[in-house]
Design a protein around this motif. Structure first.
Motif, PDB file in Angstrom:
ATOM      1  N   THR A 158     -51.947  45.868  99.430  1.00 36.37           N
ATOM      2  CA  THR A 158     -50.599  46.318  99.758  1.00 36.37           C
ATOM      3  C   THR A 158     -50.150  45.776 101.106  1.00 36.37           C
ATOM      4  N   TYR A 164     -55.592  45.785 103.106  1.00 35.34           N
ATOM      5  CA  TYR A 164     -55.504  47.236 103.017  1.00 35.34           C
ATOM      6  C   TYR A 164     -54.924  47.669 101.668  1.00 35.34           C
ATOM      7  N   GLN A 165     -55.412  48.800 101.210  1.00 30.11           N
ATOM      8  CA  GLN A 165     -54.874  49.480 100.027  1.00 30.11           C
ATOM      9  C   GLN A 165     -54.837  48.564  98.798  1.00 30.11           C
ATOM     10  N   THR A 192     -60.023  49.311 101.223  1.00 29.44           N
ATOM     11  CA  THR A 192     -59.771  48.394 102.333  1.00 29.44           C
ATOM     12  C   THR A 192     -60.955  47.450 102.464  1.00 29.44           C
ATOM     13  N   ASP A 237     -60.222  54.442 101.017  1.00 37.41           N
ATOM     14  CA  ASP A 237     -59.217  54.807 102.015  1.00 37.41           C
ATOM     15  C   ASP A 237     -59.105  56.298 102.299  1.00 37.41           C
ATOM     16  N   GLU A 278     -55.094  48.676  95.304  1.00 38.02           N
ATOM     17  CA  GLU A 278     -54.893  49.805  94.388  1.00 38.02           C
ATOM     18  C   GLU A 278     -55.684  49.570  93.104  1.00 38.02           C
ATOM     19  N   ASN A 317     -57.829  53.735  96.353  1.00 37.43           N
ATOM     20  CA  ASN A 317     -57.385  52.623  97.190  1.00 37.43           C
ATOM     21  C   ASN A 317     -58.541  52.162  98.070  1.00 37.43           C
TER      22      ASN A 317
END
Length: 275
Positions: free
Chosen positions: A50, A122-123, A233, A166, A125, A231
């Protein structure tokens, strides 16, 4: 989506001044040399993050009392979720490069260099019963040389991947490779990884009387199936460090390098505060 500004893709070795300097050093160079460089490419991501960020840092120290010394460090980090070779051929790509070089000559001197690079996604999904995977390739090089008994040189490369969940900040999987070489032609290699990583390292050493070099080609794959949606990282981190000194030091190069996992946690926390 928070995407860093797009920039031109760097070549695998970005430190042109360092390469030029190394190529100009003759085999009869009367002094010490320590060179460390590493380059890592991460590709074939199964999902797109993301948001992304990069981090680089370099530090050098050059002190000469009876002699001369040179220290240089270079670092580059790159992350692009839409890297395009052609308009219809785009994909997610990350790249870290780090180089450190020190040269010394004389009776009393100290040279230190350290570079760090990190590319962070990051994130990611992940849906229920979905796999998260990526491939990576690394090239690492170490070189040391000395001409006098009282001189010493040491070089070190370190590469690490950390995958966090996360919501809890739990470390799910990790991989690390540490490679060091000193002017006594002693090479140490340590690899640690969790079950999700598959690795294929190839090491070539070239020891001679007063100089040595080590090359490592590393190809790897990470893959894990998640039963629940979450999620993730991913932090890809590396550092290169060198030291030359006369007379011979009593402390190890590891004193120059701080804990990589602590650095990764700091980068993750810093990003969460700034988002």
């Amino acid at each position: 989506m928070n995407i860093a500004p797009k920039s031109t893709m760097k070549s695998l070795i970005v430190a042109t001044p360092v390469i030029a300097l190394l190529s100009s050093v003759s085999p009869s160079f009367a002094g010490t040399l320590a060179n460390a460089e590493a380059d890592t490419l991460i590709y074939n991501f199964s999902q797109v993050p993301t948001s992304i960020s990069t981090f680089t840092d370099t530090q050098t120290l050059a002190l000469a009392w009876k002699g001369t010394v040179f220290a240089e460090a270079n670092a580059n980090a790159y992350f692009d979720v839409n890297f395009c070779l052609e308009p219809d051929n785009c994909f997610t790509l990350a790249n870290n490069s780090s180089q450190a070089i020190t040269l010394g000559e004389g009776q009393e001197y100290l040279g230190l260099a350290q570079s760090q690079a990190a590319a962070i996604g990051y994130q990611f999904e992940i849906a229920e019963n979905q796999e998260f995977s990526f491939d990576f390739f690394s090239f690492l090089n170490l070189e040391t040389q000395k001409s006098l008994q009282q001189e010493s040189a040491q070089a070190e490369n370190y590469i690490a991947f950390y995958l966090f969940e996360d919501s809890t900040n739990n470390l799910l999987d990790f991989f690390s490779l540490n490679s060091s070489l000193n002017s006594s032609n002693k090479h140490n290699l340590s690899i640690q990884n969790s079950q999700g990583f598959q690795l294929s390292p190839l090491t070539t050493t070239n020891p001679e009387e007063n100089q040595a070099s080590v090359n490592i080609l590393l190809s790897g794959l990470y893959s894990r199936q998640f039963s629940e949606g979450q999620n993730l990282t991913l932090i890809t981190y590396q550092k290169s460090a060198t030291i030359v000194k006369a007379p011979e030091p009593s402390t190890a190069l590891s004193l120059l390098i701080f804990g990589a996992l602590g650095t990764a946690l700091g980068l993750k926390k810093k990003s969460s505060l700034s988002d």
